[in-house]
Design a protein around this motif. Structure first.
Motif, PDB file in Angstrom:
ATOM      1  N   THR A  50       0.724   1.347   4.837  1.00  0.00           N
ATOM      2  CA  THR A  50      -0.031   0.349   5.595  1.00  0.00           C
ATOM      3  C   THR A  50       0.849  -0.367   6.611  1.00  0.00           C
ATOM      4  O   THR A  50       0.460  -0.549   7.767  1.00  0.00           O
ATOM      5  CB  THR A  50      -0.650  -0.679   4.634  1.00  0.00           C
ATOM      6  N   SER A  51       2.040  -0.762   6.208  1.00  0.00           N
ATOM      7  CA  SER A  51       2.914  -1.530   7.095  1.00  0.00           C
ATOM      8  C   SER A  51       3.329  -0.733   8.330  1.00  0.00           C
ATOM      9  O   SER A  51       3.454  -1.298   9.424  1.00  0.00           O
ATOM     10  CB  SER A  51       4.149  -2.010   6.341  1.00  0.00           C
ATOM     11  N   ALA A  52       3.584   0.564   8.174  1.00  0.00           N
ATOM     12  CA  ALA A  52       3.977   1.386   9.326  1.00  0.00           C
ATOM     13  C   ALA A  52       2.858   1.405  10.369  1.00  0.00           C
ATOM     14  O   ALA A  52       3.116   1.319  11.582  1.00  0.00           O
ATOM     15  CB  ALA A  52       4.292   2.812   8.866  1.00  0.00           C
ATOM     16  N   TYR A  53       1.630   1.506   9.899  1.00  0.00           N
ATOM     17  CA  TYR A  53       0.480   1.468  10.807  1.00  0.00           C
ATOM     18  C   TYR A  53       0.384   0.122  11.510  1.00  0.00           C
ATOM     19  O   TYR A  53       0.247   0.044  12.734  1.00  0.00           O
ATOM     20  CB  TYR A  53      -0.801   1.743  10.014  1.00  0.00           C
ATOM     21  N   LEU A  54       0.488  -0.956  10.745  1.00  0.00           N
ATOM     22  CA  LEU A  54       0.349  -2.286  11.315  1.00  0.00           C
ATOM     23  C   LEU A  54       1.479  -2.606  12.290  1.00  0.00           C
ATOM     24  O   LEU A  54       1.252  -3.216  13.345  1.00  0.00           O
ATOM     25  CB  LEU A  54       0.312  -3.328  10.196  1.00  0.00           C
ATOM     26  N   VAL A 210      10.158  -7.290   9.458  1.00  0.00           N
ATOM     27  CA  VAL A 210       9.243  -6.630   8.514  1.00  0.00           C
ATOM     28  C   VAL A 210      10.012  -5.772   7.521  1.00  0.00           C
ATOM     29  O   VAL A 210       9.766  -5.824   6.312  1.00  0.00           O
ATOM     30  CB  VAL A 210       8.206  -5.787   9.287  1.00  0.00           C
ATOM     31  N   PHE A 211      10.963  -4.987   8.007  1.00  0.00           N
ATOM     32  CA  PHE A 211      11.722  -4.116   7.112  1.00  0.00           C
ATOM     33  C   PHE A 211      12.516  -4.948   6.106  1.00  0.00           C
ATOM     34  O   PHE A 211      12.546  -4.640   4.914  1.00  0.00           O
ATOM     35  CB  PHE A 211      12.667  -3.221   7.915  1.00  0.00           C
ATOM     36  N   GLY A 212      13.148  -6.018   6.581  1.00  0.00           N
ATOM     37  CA  GLY A 212      13.931  -6.864   5.691  1.00  0.00           C
ATOM     38  C   GLY A 212      13.095  -7.523   4.611  1.00  0.00           C
ATOM     39  O   GLY A 212      13.460  -7.521   3.432  1.00  0.00           O
ATOM     40  N   ILE A 213      11.933  -8.064   5.001  1.00  0.00           N
ATOM     41  CA  ILE A 213      11.064  -8.737   4.034  1.00  0.00           C
ATOM     42  C   ILE A 213      10.519  -7.750   3.010  1.00  0.00           C
ATOM     43  O   ILE A 213      10.554  -7.990   1.797  1.00  0.00           O
ATOM     44  CB  ILE A 213       9.904  -9.455   4.755  1.00  0.00           C
ATOM     45  N   TRP A 221      17.759  -8.213  -2.524  1.00  0.00           N
ATOM     46  CA  TRP A 221      18.031  -9.274  -1.538  1.00  0.00           C
ATOM     47  C   TRP A 221      19.527  -9.408  -1.276  1.00  0.00           C
ATOM     48  O   TRP A 221      20.082 -10.507  -1.242  1.00  0.00           O
ATOM     49  CB  TRP A 221      17.431 -10.607  -1.995  1.00  0.00           C
ATOM     50  N   ASN A 222      20.164  -8.270  -1.044  1.00  0.00           N
ATOM     51  CA  ASN A 222      21.604  -8.276  -0.806  1.00  0.00           C
ATOM     52  C   ASN A 222      21.933  -8.764   0.616  1.00  0.00           C
ATOM     53  O   ASN A 222      21.042  -9.116   1.397  1.00  0.00           O
ATOM     54  CB  ASN A 222      22.206  -6.883  -1.066  1.00  0.00           C
ATOM     55  N   ALA A 223      23.240  -8.756   0.933  1.00  0.00           N
ATOM     56  CA  ALA A 223      23.687  -9.311   2.218  1.00  0.00           C
ATOM     57  C   ALA A 223      23.095  -8.566   3.404  1.00  0.00           C
ATOM     58  O   ALA A 223      22.775  -9.170   4.443  1.00  0.00           O
ATOM     59  CB  ALA A 223      25.219  -9.270   2.276  1.00  0.00           C
ATOM     60  N   TRP A 224      22.929  -7.237   3.259  1.00  0.00           N
ATOM     61  CA  TRP A 224      22.364  -6.465   4.374  1.00  0.00           C
ATOM     62  C   TRP A 224      20.920  -6.865   4.660  1.00  0.00           C
ATOM     63  O   TRP A 224      20.512  -6.938   5.827  1.00  0.00           O
ATOM     64  CB  TRP A 224      22.453  -4.973   4.060  1.00  0.00           C
ATOM     65  N   ILE A 225      20.163  -7.122   3.619  1.00  0.00           N
ATOM     66  CA  ILE A 225      18.773  -7.526   3.806  1.00  0.00           C
ATOM     67  C   ILE A 225      18.703  -8.867   4.528  1.00  0.00           C
ATOM     68  O   ILE A 225      17.935  -9.037   5.497  1.00  0.00           O
ATOM     69  CB  ILE A 225      18.045  -7.595   2.444  1.00  0.00           C
ATOM     70  N   TRP A 226      19.491  -9.831   4.070  1.00  0.00           N
ATOM     71  CA  TRP A 226      19.474 -11.143   4.711  1.00  0.00           C
ATOM     72  C   TRP A 226      20.009 -11.078   6.137  1.00  0.00           C
ATOM     73  O   TRP A 226      19.511 -11.772   7.031  1.00  0.00           O
ATOM     74  CB  TRP A 226      20.281 -12.153   3.886  1.00  0.00           C
ATOM     75  N   THR A 227      20.983 -10.217   6.371  1.00  0.00           N
ATOM     76  CA  THR A 227      21.480 -10.026   7.737  1.00  0.00           C
ATOM     77  C   THR A 227      20.378  -9.485   8.639  1.00  0.00           C
ATOM     78  O   THR A 227      20.218  -9.915   9.791  1.00  0.00           O
ATOM     79  CB  THR A 227      22.687  -9.058   7.738  1.00  0.00           C
ATOM     80  N   MET A 228      19.617  -8.546   8.093  1.00  0.00           N
ATOM     81  CA  MET A 228      18.526  -7.953   8.859  1.00  0.00           C
ATOM     82  C   MET A 228      17.454  -8.996   9.196  1.00  0.00           C
ATOM     83  O   MET A 228      16.977  -9.086  10.339  1.00  0.00           O
ATOM     84  CB  MET A 228      17.920  -6.808   8.049  1.00  0.00           C
ATOM     85  N   VAL A 403       0.908  -7.471   9.707  1.00  0.00           N
ATOM     86  CA  VAL A 403       2.065  -6.711   9.239  1.00  0.00           C
ATOM     87  C   VAL A 403       3.002  -7.598   8.427  1.00  0.00           C
ATOM     88  O   VAL A 403       3.584  -7.146   7.423  1.00  0.00           O
ATOM     89  CB  VAL A 403       2.802  -6.042  10.427  1.00  0.00           C
ATOM     90  N   LEU A 404       3.135  -8.873   8.797  1.00  0.00           N
ATOM     91  CA  LEU A 404       3.961  -9.775   7.996  1.00  0.00           C
ATOM     92  C   LEU A 404       3.302 -10.062   6.644  1.00  0.00           C
ATOM     93  O   LEU A 404       3.983 -10.202   5.627  1.00  0.00           O
ATOM     94  CB  LEU A 404       4.214 -11.074   8.754  1.00  0.00           C
ATOM     95  N   GLY A 405       1.972 -10.141   6.619  1.00  0.00           N
ATOM     96  CA  GLY A 405       1.264 -10.319   5.357  1.00  0.00           C
ATOM     97  C   GLY A 405       1.463  -9.131   4.434  1.00  0.00           C
ATOM     98  O   GLY A 405       1.674  -9.293   3.224  1.00  0.00           O
ATOM     99  N   SER A 406       1.413  -7.928   4.990  1.00  0.00           N
ATOM    100  CA  SER A 406       1.635  -6.719   4.198  1.00  0.00           C
ATOM    101  C   SER A 406       3.052  -6.689   3.636  1.00  0.00           C
ATOM    102  O   SER A 406       3.263  -6.389   2.456  1.00  0.00           O
ATOM    103  CB  SER A 406       1.383  -5.478   5.064  1.00  0.00           C
TER     104      SER A 406
END
Length: 497
Positions: A50-54, A210-213, A221-228, A403-406
Motif C-alpha cells: 500500500t505504501s509504495a502505491y501511495l 516514509v521509509f524511516g517511519i 529504531w537504530n541510528a540509521w533509521i533516526w538519521t533517515m 502515505v504517512l498514515g500507512s
C-alpha cells in the motif's frame, strides 16, 4: 470556456478512472492477510504494497498538473490511465511481494498523472454557478471510493483470490479510456517551467520520512533509521525554503497559504487521508484473524459506512455552500473520530458485530460531511490565477497524509504486536482468517486476546489524527472574510497544479 455542450459528460467519463485509482488506495487492506500467506511476506512487507502505491502517487502530483496544462489534460490523463491499467495487470501477475511492491509503485505513478487532470477539467469547463456541484461530485467520488475498496476487495479475494483486486482494473481501465477519448474535450495548452529542484527535494524528503517511519520497528529504531527520518525532515525544510525563494514557477506557491481556509483545508484533508489508511489495516486484521471472518464478511462490516457516504455526499455537498464553512466539516470530523475511538474500545475477541455496523453507519454520514465540503472550501476563495495550483496542492496534501498514515500505522502495529510478546506471531506469519482454528482453545484464547489488544491500540492513532481535522475545521471563517481575496470565478484557468 470550452465549447463542449455538456461538461458533465466529460466529468462522468473522468470520474470512472478517478474512482478506480482511489479504489486502489484501500482495496488492498482487506486482502493483506491473503497476500501475506500466498507470497510468504511479513506485515511490514505487505503494508509496503500500500505504501509504495501511495508514495509514488503523492510525490509527482505537484508536477503532473503542470504536465496536463503544458500538453493537455486529456492527453496526460490518457497516458496515466494506460500506465495504471498495465501496471494493474503486472500486479496481478506478481509472484513475490517485492515484485508486487514494484508494480504498485508504477500504478501510483499512473494515478499521479491522472488525478490533477480531473480537477483541471472541472475548473476549466464548468461555469462558476455549476462548479460547486461538480466539485461536490468529485469529492463524493473520492470519499466513496476509499470506502468501497475493502468491500469489493473482500468479494474478489473470496471469489478468485487476491490477484483479482488488480485484474478487475483492466476492463474498467479499457472502458474508462474509451469514455475519455470520446467525451473529454481537448483543452488549450500553456507553456510552463518545471521546478526540477523542487521535485527532487520533495521526492527525496518524502521517501526518507516514509521509509524511516515504516521500517523503524523492523530495525529497532537504530541510528540509521533516526538519521533517515531527521534527514527527511531537513530535506523537506529545504524544499520549503526553495519554494519561498523561487521567483519563477514554484511547485507550491506559498502565497496560497495566506488564505486561511485553504491552509486549514489542507491540514484537514491530510488528517483525513492519514486516518482512513491507518484505520483499515488494523481493523481488517482484527475481523479476519481475531474474529475468523472471510474477506467478504469482514468487508461487509463496514458496508454501512460506504453506503451512507454515497447516499449523503451529494446532498451534503450542495447544502455545504449555504452554511458557514466550519459547521459541516467540524461535525463530520468529530463524528468520524468518535466512531474510530468506539472501534478501538470495542475490539475484543467477543464484542458485538452489530455495534460495528451502527458505528460504521455513523462514520459514513460523517465521511459525507468531510470529503465534498472540504474540496469546495479549499479553493473557494483562491484568486482565479491560483485556482489550479491550489487544486494540485490539495490533492498532494491528501496523498501525503495517506502515505504517512500507512507508514505510521505499520510502525505502531509492529510495536504493539512486539509489546504483546507475539514476536512475528500469527500476524507476522501471514495467517489469514481461520489461521488459528487448529489450535486448542486454551492456547488460542490468550493469543486472540493479545492480538485484539495490539490491533485495538493501533486504532487510537487514526482516531487521534482525526482530532486534528476537528480543530482545523472549527477554525474555518466565512468565505468573504478569508485572506485570499477574490474568489475564482472565470471558468478557465491556467492550471498549475
Amino acid at each position: 470556456m470550452s465549447t463542449q455542450r455538456n461538461p458533465w459528460l466529460a466529468l462522468y467519463a473522468l470520474v470512472v478512472g478517478f474512482f478506480m485509482i482511489l479504489l486502489d488506495m484501500t482495496i488492498v487492506a482487506v486482502a493483506n492477510p491473503a497476500i501475506m500467506q500466498d507470497l510468504n511476506a511479513d506485515i511490514t512487507k505487505v503494508i509496503w504494497v500500500t505504501s509504495a502505491y501511495l508514495l509514488a502517487y503523492a510525490v509527482p502530483l505537484l508536477v503532473t498538473g503542470r504536465l496536463g496544462d503544458r500538453f493537455g489534460p486529456k492527453n496526460i490523463y490518457l497516458i496515466g490511465l494506460a500506465v495504471f491499467t498495465l501496471a494493474s495487470l503486472w500486479c496481478a501477475k506478481s509472484t513475490s511481494v517485492d515484485m508486487l511492491i514494484a508494480a504498485r509503485a508504477v500504478q501510483g505513478l499512473g494515478a499521479a498523472l491522472m488525478t490533477p487532470q480531473t480537477m483541471a477539467v472541472i475548473t476549466r469547463t464548468f461555469p462558476p454557478d455549476k462548479r460547486g456541484a461538480a466539485m461536490g461530485l468529485w469529492g463524493g467520488v473520492a470519499g466513496l471510493a476509499t470506502l468501497i475498496g475493502p468491500i469489493l476487495g473482500g468479494v474478489l479475494v473470496d471469489w478468485q483470490g487476491w490477484q483479482w483486486i488488480f485484474y478487475v482494473n483492466v476492463p474498467i481501465g479499457i472502458v474508462a479510456f474509451a469514455l475519455a477519448v470520446w467525451l473529454v474535450p481537448a483543452l488549450e495548452t500553456h507553456e510552463h517551467k518545471f521546478d526540477f529542484v523542487g521535485v527532487a527535494l520533495s521526492a527525496i524528503g518524502l521517501f526518507l520520512l516514509v521509509f524511516g517511519i515504516q521500517e523503524g520497528n523492523t530495525h529497532h529504531w537504530n541510528a540509521w533509521i533516526w538519521t533517515m527520518i531527521i534527514t527527511g525532515v531537513v530535506v523537506m525544510g529545504l524544499f520549503v525554503v526553495n519554494q519561498s525563494r523561487n521567483t519563477g514557477e514554484p511547485l507550491v506557491p506559498l502565497s496560497l497559504f495566506k488564505d486561511r481556509n485553504f491552509a486549514l483545508s489542507n491540514l484537514a484533508i491530510a488528517a483525513m487521508g492519514a486516518a482512513v489508511t491507518a484505520t483499515f489495516v488494523p481493523f481488517y486484521f482484527y475481523l479476519q484473524q481475531v474474529r475468523d471472518m472471510s474477506p467478504t464478511r469482514s468487508a461487509l462490516v463496514l458496508a454501512p459506512m460506504a453506503i451512507l457516504t454515497g447516499v449523503f455526499a451529494p446532498v451534503i455537498g450542495k447544502v455545504s455552500d449555504k452554511v458557514t464553512p466550519r459547521v459541516i466539516p467540524t461535525i463530520g470530523f468529530a463524528g468520524f473520530a468518535a466512531t474510530i475511538f468506539g472501534f478501538a474500545v470495542l475490539m475484543k475477541p467477543d464484542s458485538s458485530i452489530p455495534v460495528y455496523l451502527v458505528l460504521g453507519g455513523i462514520a459514513g454520514i460523517s465521511n459525507a460531511c468531510i470529503w465534498a465540503p472540504l474540496a469546495s472550501i479549499a479553493t473557494h476563495n483562491l484568486p482565479v490565477q491560483l485556482a489550479g495550483a491550489g487544486a494540485g496542492i490539495y490533492n498532494t496534501t491528501r496523498q501525503v497524509g495517506s502515505v504517512l498514515g500507512s507508514a505510521g500505522v505499520s510502525a505502531l502495529l509492529a510495536a504493539r504486536i512486539s509489546a504483546q510478546n507475539l514476536g512475528s506471531g500469527p500476524i507476522g506469519e501471514g495467517m489469514g482468517g481461520g489461521g488459528l482454528s487448529h489450535l486448542p482453545p486454551e492456547v488460542k484464547g490468550p493469543i486472540l486476546e493479545k492480538m485484539s489488544t495490539a490491533l485495538s491500540q493501533s486504532m487510537y492513532l487514526p482516531a487521534g489524527i482525526l482530532l486534528i481535522g476537528v480543530v482545523a475545521s472549527a477554525l474555518f471563517i466565512g468565505h468573504t472574510a478569508s485572506a485570499g481575496g477574490k474568489t475564482a470565478t472565470p471558468p478557465k484557468v491556467d492550471v498549475a497544479g
